[in-house]
Design a protein around this motif. Structure first.
Motif, PDB file in Angstrom:
ATOM      1  N   GLU A 448       7.509   7.552   7.571  1.00 35.14           N
ATOM      2  CA  GLU A 448       7.649   6.393   6.672  1.00 35.14           C
ATOM      3  C   GLU A 448       6.417   5.498   6.706  1.00 35.14           C
ATOM      4  OE1 GLU A 448       9.579   6.188   4.367  1.00 35.14           O
ATOM      5  OE2 GLU A 448      11.221   7.537   4.877  1.00 35.14           O
ATOM      6  N   LEU A 449       5.744   5.458   7.835  1.00 33.21           N
ATOM      7  CA  LEU A 449       4.476   4.713   7.868  1.00 33.21           C
ATOM      8  C   LEU A 449       3.487   5.356   6.893  1.00 33.21           C
ATOM      9  CD1 LEU A 449       2.634   2.525   9.105  1.00 33.21           C
ATOM     10  CD2 LEU A 449       1.985   4.192  10.850  1.00 33.21           C
ATOM     11  N   HIS A 450       3.421   6.673   6.908  1.00 36.52           N
ATOM     12  CA  HIS A 450       2.486   7.372   6.019  1.00 36.52           C
ATOM     13  C   HIS A 450       2.871   7.186   4.549  1.00 36.52           C
ATOM     14  CE1 HIS A 450       0.482   8.801   9.458  1.00 36.52           C
ATOM     15  NE2 HIS A 450       1.299   9.788   9.762  1.00 36.52           N
ATOM     16  N   ARG A 451       4.159   7.236   4.261  1.00 38.39           N
ATOM     17  CA  ARG A 451       4.595   7.030   2.870  1.00 38.39           C
ATOM     18  C   ARG A 451       4.247   5.612   2.423  1.00 38.39           C
ATOM     19  NH1 ARG A 451      10.411   8.607   0.171  1.00 38.39           N
ATOM     20  NH2 ARG A 451      11.332   7.925   2.174  1.00 38.39           N
ATOM     21  N   PHE A 452       4.381   4.673   3.347  1.00 41.79           N
ATOM     22  CA  PHE A 452       4.078   3.271   3.039  1.00 41.79           C
ATOM     23  C   PHE A 452       2.582   3.085   2.725  1.00 41.79           C
ATOM     24  CE2 PHE A 452       3.452  -1.239   4.669  1.00 41.79           C
ATOM     25  CZ  PHE A 452       4.033  -1.827   3.560  1.00 41.79           C
ATOM     26  N   VAL A 453       1.733   3.783   3.451  1.00 42.47           N
ATOM     27  CA  VAL A 453       0.290   3.699   3.173  1.00 42.47           C
ATOM     28  C   VAL A 453       0.004   4.222   1.765  1.00 42.47           C
ATOM     29  CG1 VAL A 453      -1.998   4.559   3.821  1.00 42.47           C
ATOM     30  CG2 VAL A 453      -0.392   3.837   5.603  1.00 42.47           C
ATOM     31  N   ARG A 454       0.598   5.334   1.383  1.00 42.58           N
ATOM     32  CA  ARG A 454       0.369   5.891   0.034  1.00 42.58           C
ATOM     33  C   ARG A 454       0.913   4.964  -1.050  1.00 42.58           C
ATOM     34  NH1 ARG A 454       1.512  10.624   3.012  1.00 42.58           N
ATOM     35  NH2 ARG A 454       3.680  10.686   2.309  1.00 42.58           N
ATOM     36  N   PHE A 455       2.061   4.354  -0.769  1.00 46.08           N
ATOM     37  CA  PHE A 455       2.631   3.364  -1.698  1.00 46.08           C
ATOM     38  C   PHE A 455       1.662   2.193  -1.875  1.00 46.08           C
ATOM     39  CE2 PHE A 455       4.788  -0.802  -1.460  1.00 46.08           C
ATOM     40  CZ  PHE A 455       5.404  -0.852  -2.699  1.00 46.08           C
ATOM     41  N   ASN A 456       1.156   1.680  -0.761  1.00 42.69           N
ATOM     42  CA  ASN A 456       0.179   0.578  -0.817  1.00 42.69           C
ATOM     43  C   ASN A 456      -1.047   0.961  -1.643  1.00 42.69           C
ATOM     44  OD1 ASN A 456       0.297  -2.049   1.123  1.00 42.69           O
ATOM     45  ND2 ASN A 456       1.629  -0.447   1.914  1.00 42.69           N
ATOM     46  N   TRP A 457      -1.529   2.147  -1.401  1.00 45.91           N
ATOM     47  CA  TRP A 457      -2.710   2.629  -2.130  1.00 45.91           C
ATOM     48  C   TRP A 457      -2.454   2.601  -3.638  1.00 45.91           C
ATOM     49  CZ3 TRP A 457      -7.733   3.897  -1.885  1.00 45.91           C
ATOM     50  CH2 TRP A 457      -8.253   4.752  -2.865  1.00 45.91           C
ATOM     51  N   ASP A 458      -1.336   3.147  -4.053  1.00 46.06           N
ATOM     52  CA  ASP A 458      -1.041   3.189  -5.490  1.00 46.06           C
ATOM     53  C   ASP A 458      -0.918   1.790  -6.096  1.00 46.06           C
ATOM     54  OD1 ASP A 458      -1.185   5.881  -5.783  1.00 46.06           O
ATOM     55  OD2 ASP A 458       0.973   6.246  -5.941  1.00 46.06           O
ATOM     56  N   VAL A 459      -0.273   0.895  -5.367  1.00 44.19           N
ATOM     57  CA  VAL A 459      -0.100  -0.463  -5.890  1.00 44.19           C
ATOM     58  C   VAL A 459      -1.468  -1.139  -6.041  1.00 44.19           C
ATOM     59  CG1 VAL A 459       0.804  -2.773  -5.370  1.00 44.19           C
ATOM     60  CG2 VAL A 459       2.245  -0.757  -5.002  1.00 44.19           C
ATOM     61  N   VAL A 460      -2.294  -1.012  -5.025  1.00 47.55           N
ATOM     62  CA  VAL A 460      -3.593  -1.699  -5.044  1.00 47.55           C
ATOM     63  C   VAL A 460      -4.511  -1.082  -6.104  1.00 47.55           C
ATOM     64  CG1 VAL A 460      -5.654  -2.249  -3.697  1.00 47.55           C
ATOM     65  CG2 VAL A 460      -3.391  -2.477  -2.659  1.00 47.55           C
ATOM     66  N   VAL A 461      -4.523   0.238  -6.190  1.00 46.66           N
ATOM     67  CA  VAL A 461      -5.362   0.901  -7.198  1.00 46.66           C
ATOM     68  C   VAL A 461      -4.912   0.492  -8.607  1.00 46.66           C
ATOM     69  CG1 VAL A 461      -5.866   3.156  -8.243  1.00 46.66           C
ATOM     70  CG2 VAL A 461      -6.120   2.824  -5.771  1.00 46.66           C
ATOM     71  N   GLU A 462      -3.607   0.499  -8.831  1.00 48.84           N
ATOM     72  CA  GLU A 462      -3.098   0.148 -10.158  1.00 48.84           C
ATOM     73  C   GLU A 462      -3.444  -1.305 -10.523  1.00 48.84           C
ATOM     74  OE1 GLU A 462      -1.773   1.614 -12.667  1.00 48.84           O
ATOM     75  OE2 GLU A 462      -0.835  -0.016 -13.783  1.00 48.84           O
ATOM     76  N   LEU A 463      -3.378  -2.199  -9.530  1.00 49.53           N
ATOM     77  CA  LEU A 463      -3.620  -3.619  -9.827  1.00 49.53           C
ATOM     78  C   LEU A 463      -5.104  -3.961  -9.874  1.00 49.53           C
ATOM     79  CD1 LEU A 463      -0.950  -5.532  -7.721  1.00 49.53           C
ATOM     80  CD2 LEU A 463      -1.154  -5.453 -10.212  1.00 49.53           C
ATOM     81  N   ALA A 464      -5.915  -3.212  -9.152  1.00 48.34           N
ATOM     82  CA  ALA A 464      -7.301  -3.666  -8.962  1.00 48.34           C
ATOM     83  C   ALA A 464      -8.380  -2.731  -9.507  1.00 48.34           C
ATOM     84  CB  ALA A 464      -7.571  -3.930  -7.477  1.00 48.34           C
ATOM     85  N   ALA A 465      -8.092  -1.434  -9.602  1.00 48.62           N
ATOM     86  CA  ALA A 465      -9.154  -0.519 -10.016  1.00 48.62           C
ATOM     87  C   ALA A 465      -9.522  -0.717 -11.496  1.00 48.62           C
ATOM     88  CB  ALA A 465      -8.709   0.927  -9.762  1.00 48.62           C
ATOM     89  N   SER A 466     -10.781  -0.524 -11.793  1.00 46.81           N
ATOM     90  CA  SER A 466     -11.231  -0.648 -13.186  1.00 46.81           C
ATOM     91  C   SER A 466     -10.663   0.508 -14.005  1.00 46.81           C
ATOM     92  CB  SER A 466     -12.762  -0.592 -13.248  1.00 46.81           C
ATOM     93  OG  SER A 466     -13.306  -1.635 -12.491  1.00 46.81           O
ATOM     94  N   ARG A 467     -10.348   0.192 -15.258  1.00 47.26           N
ATOM     95  CA  ARG A 467      -9.768   1.236 -16.117  1.00 47.26           C
ATOM     96  C   ARG A 467     -10.843   1.961 -16.885  1.00 47.26           C
ATOM     97  NH1 ARG A 467      -4.179   0.218 -16.493  1.00 47.26           N
ATOM     98  NH2 ARG A 467      -3.771  -1.441 -15.016  1.00 47.26           N
TER      99      ARG A 467
END
Ligand SMILES: [Zn+2]
Length: 467
Positions: A448-467
């Motif tokens: 679950e720690l690993h799943r949480f890291v991947r979840f965090n990654w997706d949230v941050v990329v979606e909110l912050a990465a340039s389109r």
């Protein structure tokens, strides 16, 4: 609900578009490194008090600096620094803040099967103080920063990392200091921090709780006075009796019920995933005509839900008398008062005086390290993104929640930062078994720690990465 689904599907499309442009981390390598940092952080004893967050802060600084990320320590107390790191975006959007605290609550050594700062791995779990509060969020935020840098992700907004000290009772070293002295370094549109979780029961994920608002802690002091005398001659003016009646009146009082955006959405969504009789109660609580009856059920069976309906009062301290044959002239009680974020405190205290209804009992606000109030909207890009990522990683419904307790996010919300409390999946049975946050022992499932890291990654990329 239909609107919700529409939002979800729109976001799903945009998420896949963004992700097509961002290289995915090497997840096997990320898992290895996550465990390395997570266990190293658990092995640093940051028990608060006294805190001693310095070695943890230095560890984080060194790891971030080694990856080429600009990072600094900021402290009012040199033993208890805060860590701030920043990845630069193009400035077209306001920053995103990832926040987690480095300190942990104290331990009772005798209660631990594995030493509390050993980060022992056993049967799929990591054991250690801080495993779910808050070195899980800390390790996840750290890994996201490292991978954004390594993948050279171009950002529309700065992504800021804040590892604050003193969350567990010494916020003057941590978030209060940072907001007062260095707000320019952490100012953000959105913040992700602790305070949420994904509930697992019987090894199945049930729902995700995302914290968007919290109650505000206050203290009420009651002082009853009466005539002193000999205990052999009972007096109707006995201060202890007066105080006991006042405390009983407060305990029996049903303070007004009031829902806000978060709690209304919480009960409505909870109804959609609950068995029919429970679902009916969660829907009834939204109806002012029926809420009182549900409240009685909550008070007896689901006390956390009763607390979510109102500004609540719990009489927790009672001091009276000093010897068996003396009627004391004074008796005192203190009440843990947890206000709804929009409560009018002066009027509420006046209402309590009316409930006590005894001029011999003085009711006043006592001294307490309170928090500022503020709410986060659930109608934001960040909430939609979180909800969307919960759906894709966990496949469960997101419930916005109001914490009955207090977090560091209160200080940021007051400054206008929209803060969301997130967390990994945790077995709901674990708290009763003594493995939860602040429990005798603490643990997290490695998967679950690993799943949480991947979840965090997706949230941050979606909110912050340039389109
Ligand atoms: Zn915490």
């Amino acid at each position: 609900m239909r609107n919700l689904i529409a939002i979800m599907s729109t976001s799903l499309v945009s998420m896949s578009l963004v992700q097509a442009q961002v290289s995915q981390p090497d997840w096997a390598a990320v898992e290895t490194e996550t465990m390395q940092h997570f266990r190293a952080l658990l092995q640093i004893d940051t028990s608060d008090p006294p805190g001693r967050e310095l070695p943890a802060a230095e560890y984080l600084r060194d790891v971030l600096a080694a990856a080429g990320i600009s990072v600094e320590l900021l402290a009012i107390n040199p033993d208890r620094p805060n860590v701030v790191a920043r990845l630069q975006g193009n400035g077209s959007k306001e920053p995103l803040l990832l926040m987690a605290h480095t300190d942990v609550v104290n331990v009772d050594l005798d209660k631990w099967t594995f030493p509390p700062f050993s980060a022992t791995i056993d049967d799929g779990y990591v054991y250690g103080r801080g495993a779910v509060d808050d070195k899980d969020n800390l390790a996840a935020a750290l890994m996201v920063m490292l991978e954004l840098k390594r993948q050279n992700v171009s950002l529309d907004r700065d992504v800021i990392f804040l590892a604050e000290s003193g969350e567990e009772g010494a916020t003057e070293n941590g978030i209060e200091f940072m907001v007062r002295e260095h707000f320019d370094k952490i100012e953000a549109e959105f913040c992700l921090a602790e305070g949420g979780s994904v509930a697992r029961a019987n090894r199945e994920v049930q729902y995700a709780a995302i914290q968007t608002v919290e109650k505000i802690p206050y203290r009420l002091d009651l002082v009853a006075t009466g005539v002193a005398g000999h205990g052999s001659v009972p007096l109707q003016t006995n201060a202890v009796t007066r105080l006991a009646k006042a405390v009983a009146a407060i305990a029996d009082w049903r303070s007004p019920i009031r829902l806000n955006e978060t709690t209304a959405a919480y009960f409505e969504r909870l109804a959609s995933i609950s068995p029919s009789d429970a679902a009916q109660r969660y829907l009834n609580v939204l109806d002012p005509g029926l809420a009182g009856e549900v409240d009685e059920y909550f008070l007896a069976n689901e006390p956390r839900h009763a607390s979510m309906l109102r500004s609540s009062l719990s009489p927790n301290l009672f001091e009276a008398g000093y010897r068996i044959n003396v009627i004391p002239s004074e008796a005192r009680a203190s009440v843990d008062f947890r206000a709804l974020p929009d409560e009018n405190i002066v009027e509420f205290v006046e209402a309590v005086r009316g409930v006590v209804n005894d001029p011999a009992v003085e009711v006043s606000l006592g001294v307490r390290n309170t928090r500022p109030s503020g709410e986060t909207s659930i109608n934001t890009a960040a909430f939609a993104t979180i909800e969307n990522a919960i759906n894709s990683h966990y496949g469960v419904l997101t419930l916005p929640t109001m914490s009955t307790g207090a977090t560091d996010m209160a200080y940021l919300r007051e400054k206008g930062v929209q803060c969301y409390g997130i967390g990994p999946a945790i077995d709901t049975e674990d708290a009763a078994l003594g493995y939860g946050a602040h429990s005798d022992q603490e643990r997290i499932l490695i998967s679950e720690l690993h799943r949480f890291v991947r979840f965090n990654w997706d949230v941050v990329v979606e909110l912050a990465a340039s389109r």
